[in-house]
Design a protein around this motif. Structure first.
Motif, short mmCIF file in Angstrom:
data_model
loop_
_atom_site.label_atom_id
_atom_site.label_comp_id
_atom_site.label_asym_id
_atom_site.label_seq_id
_atom_site.Cartn_x
_atom_site.Cartn_y
_atom_site.Cartn_z
N GLU A 1 -66.76 15.59 107.28
CA GLU A 1 -66.59 14.14 107.25
C GLU A 1 -67.05 13.50 108.57
N GLN B 1 -53.40 9.09 119.68
CA GLN B 1 -54.16 8.46 118.60
C GLN B 1 -53.72 7.02 118.34
N GLY C 1 -56.16 9.41 105.13
CA GLY C 1 -56.84 8.97 106.35
C GLY C 1 -57.45 10.04 107.22
N THR C 2 -56.71 11.10 107.48
CA THR C 2 -57.26 12.21 108.29
C THR C 2 -57.19 13.51 107.50
N LEU C 3 -57.65 13.44 106.28
CA LEU C 3 -57.59 14.58 105.36
C LEU C 3 -58.25 15.84 105.94
N SER C 4 -57.55 16.95 105.81
CA SER C 4 -58.14 18.26 106.13
C SER C 4 -58.06 19.12 104.88
N ARG C 5 -58.78 20.25 104.91
CA ARG C 5 -58.74 21.17 103.76
C ARG C 5 -57.31 21.64 103.51
N SER D 1 -52.59 11.29 110.77
CA SER D 1 -51.91 11.52 112.04
C SER D 1 -51.86 10.29 112.93
N VAL D 2 -52.73 9.33 112.71
CA VAL D 2 -52.78 8.15 113.57
C VAL D 2 -51.58 7.23 113.33
N PRO E 1 -61.96 2.24 107.91
CA PRO E 1 -60.64 2.00 107.33
C PRO E 1 -60.16 0.56 107.51
N ASP F 1 -45.47 19.19 107.31
CA ASP F 1 -46.81 19.77 107.31
C ASP F 1 -46.93 20.89 106.28
N LEU G 1 -66.87 8.66 102.56
CA LEU G 1 -66.95 10.07 102.96
C LEU G 1 -66.73 10.95 101.73
N SER G 2 -67.57 11.97 101.59
CA SER G 2 -67.64 12.71 100.33
C SER G 2 -66.40 13.55 100.04
N PHE G 3 -65.88 14.23 101.05
CA PHE G 3 -64.77 15.15 100.81
C PHE G 3 -63.57 14.40 100.24
N ARG G 4 -63.18 13.33 100.91
CA ARG G 4 -62.02 12.59 100.42
C ARG G 4 -62.31 11.86 99.11
N GLU H 1 -70.78 13.34 108.45
CA GLU H 1 -71.20 12.31 107.48
C GLU H 1 -71.01 10.91 108.07
#
Lengths: 266, 266, 266
Positions: free
Chosen positions: C53, C31, A70-74, A28-29, A142, A49, A104-107, C56
């Motif tokens: 995240e 942002q 960069g701004t990953l969500s589920r 989103s940035v 980043p 989206d 970061l683990s999720f990404r 983390e």
């Protein structure tokens, strides 16, 4: 790639001529600068989206896809999965930009999952490419970088493992398919002081790959065009606010002649 | 509209005087330029995510509402439904900007649903207005256009069907309520090379409608102000990065005299 | 704070030296300018969406956290709660920017909840600080202000109640811990005509607090640096498009000498 200058110049002309439609699923940035940079280069940006709309766009008129974490969500991960499946089903090239992977683990887990989905190109800084390739890199954020040369071997390994072309960006930009390596010494450090320049390069790579003869050529072209534009922008301004404005101008005013005369293939 | 120049100039003055608060429910790509353009023009932008907060804002201090479908999500559609209901309940004017309608099914269905909710103005490019009116247009993306004149008949039909004023933007901007048509030949093609200029115009339309004598006058004023600002910006810069900056400057420095001398009512 | 000029100048140098990593959980509109302003000042911005995240990042390398309520959603509130808990557990300073509190119920309740979570600094305009402190202020929108001097007493009360330093921004910026008050008369009204300047100041405050000797010093430094940068930018341009660009340039080109010579401590 016999003549890098010709490949880069020719790719610019093709973007201008074909105006490839790039679906940029990005953070989103950086959405505004990404869309503006694609427009200035001659491509057509689309940002969505909804997962169904992404699939529909790819199935009807999408030329290329960018997946930037960069701004990953589920929920965005679900959208990206659907878009990647659609792109692969239709032979639409897609670029993975694994922002801050390894930190970061999720990404990191999601990026590893995407590696099996045949990206055309993976674009990252040295820390990101090292992390993706399984090295113990510790990226801090980043915008942070270690020298891009430190990740060339990792980039080759990653390319061989995934079948993707790997683009390692930094002071020198390296492009590799696991066998050959092309490198460009253009660009300027100021590009790291403006948010979204690197992320926009991922989107530009998607545009280039969609019109180039091969992903290697497309990745090389995006590195070359971005690096030359960055140099021109820095000649116009040495402070980041004005630099960012001049960078967009430089993309719009870019010509094959400028690229041929300035490109530093190393 | 007897004297377009007076209507446009008077609307600018009223925005400066009243500083209407515009709730802009818009796509994530164009939020910064939309907010900055409204501020430069003299309006007060607000952007929210939560449906309850949108309703509360409209019920307490909202002057106008923009509904832009650019990056529509399922949850954003719910927020938009709630905001539109609140606006209609309180007589707050609202503008529909149906980005890329006709190209993607989800937003096309949602836009059709919203047509029954009495928008004050519908702003779109020719492809979008043709699609909304039921013609078989094939827009390729949010930035693509066919000639705006090709959609005047469709715009009239859409106005009659919905009760909204329709603003078709392009090389010439057309405003119609289904009976009369006003047209302005201002603006410049460079406005399509900066992301969010069209979307910001939707937000400006909402601001204008909230202070004008009628939606037709407000839509005409937004077309006139935007077109003149675009021309001034292009005289300052012929490249899109600098052009976008100068466009905001032009809004801030706009005067009734500039509008009267430059407006090309056709 | 014996010597405000030295504190502000020293804080700038520390940001340049340490490049603190600021996790900015901020509204979607601002942002880009927030990230660019932090980069121009010498800090390292990170923006994330996912709660895990965020935690983390704070646990591994976060220097400071910003919580800005501008486009608050239910899910973002959950992310913010998790991030604040992590920050407090690790002693990472965090800044609350309660945009439009007092105007909208959801964020007002959430801001009150966050007040018990020991923010290091609360930054707001007069209307927001008055509302948080329990006065019957009626802010009209995120850009509207009453005189900052009207909120100094409320700021002191809020500081005593919460243990936070309170930064009231406006024509004069006031910093208070409930006992002492520092005030700076820098800045320019044009800063309210560019979206995100105030919100970016919240992020800058987080960066400053992470390197300063105390939250009071950090808040004072952010007010001083922002105010001086705004004045320099206005000397370069009196229109908001160019002003915003020059503001970023001014941050990048800021020096301790410029700060010492221009700071108006009152």
């Amino acid at each position: 790639m016999k003549n890098p200058e010709s490949v880069v110049a020719e790719t610019l002309l093709r973007i201008r001529e074909k105006s490839p439609l790039v679906l940029a699923l990005t953070n989103s940035v950086v959405q505004p600068i990404t869309a503006n940079l694609l427009l200035a280069a001659g491509a057509a940006p689309v940002m969505l989206d909804d997962a169904e709309e992404c699939v529909e766009l790819i199935n009807t008129c999408g030329s290329a896809l960018l997946v930037n974490l960069g701004t990953l969500s589920r929920s965005q991960a679900e959208t990206m999965r659907a878009a990647v499946r659609a792109a692969n089903a239709r032979g639409v090239p897609w670029v993975l930009d694994p922002v801050a992977v390894g930190l970061l683990s999720f990404r990191t887990g999601f990026a590893q999952e995407l590696l099996s989905q045949k990206p055309s190109v993976i674009r990252g800084n040295a820390a990101e490419i090292l992390a993706l390739a399984g090295y113990d890199a510790k990226p801090r954020g980043p915008e942070s970088t270690c020298g891009s040369d430190s990740a060339v071997v990792a980039g080759k390994e990653l390319a061989i493992r995934t079948g993707a072309v790997v683009l390692v960006t930094g002071e020198i930009d390296y492009v590799t398919d696991g066998v050959g390596v092309a490198a460009f010494a253009n660009g300027h450090e100021m590009m790291t002081r403006v948010t979204g320049v690197g992320c926009s390069m991922g989107a530009l790579t998607a545009a280039c790959v969609s019109v180039a003869d091969c992903p290697f050529c497309g990745a090389a072209a995006s590195a070359g065009i971005m690096g030359v534009a960055g140099e021109i922008a820095f000649e116009k301004s040495e402070a980041p606010g004005t630099f960012a404005v001049k960078l967009l101008d430089a993309f719009y005013e870019m010509t094959p002649e400028i690229l041929r005369s300035r490109l530093k293939s190393v």
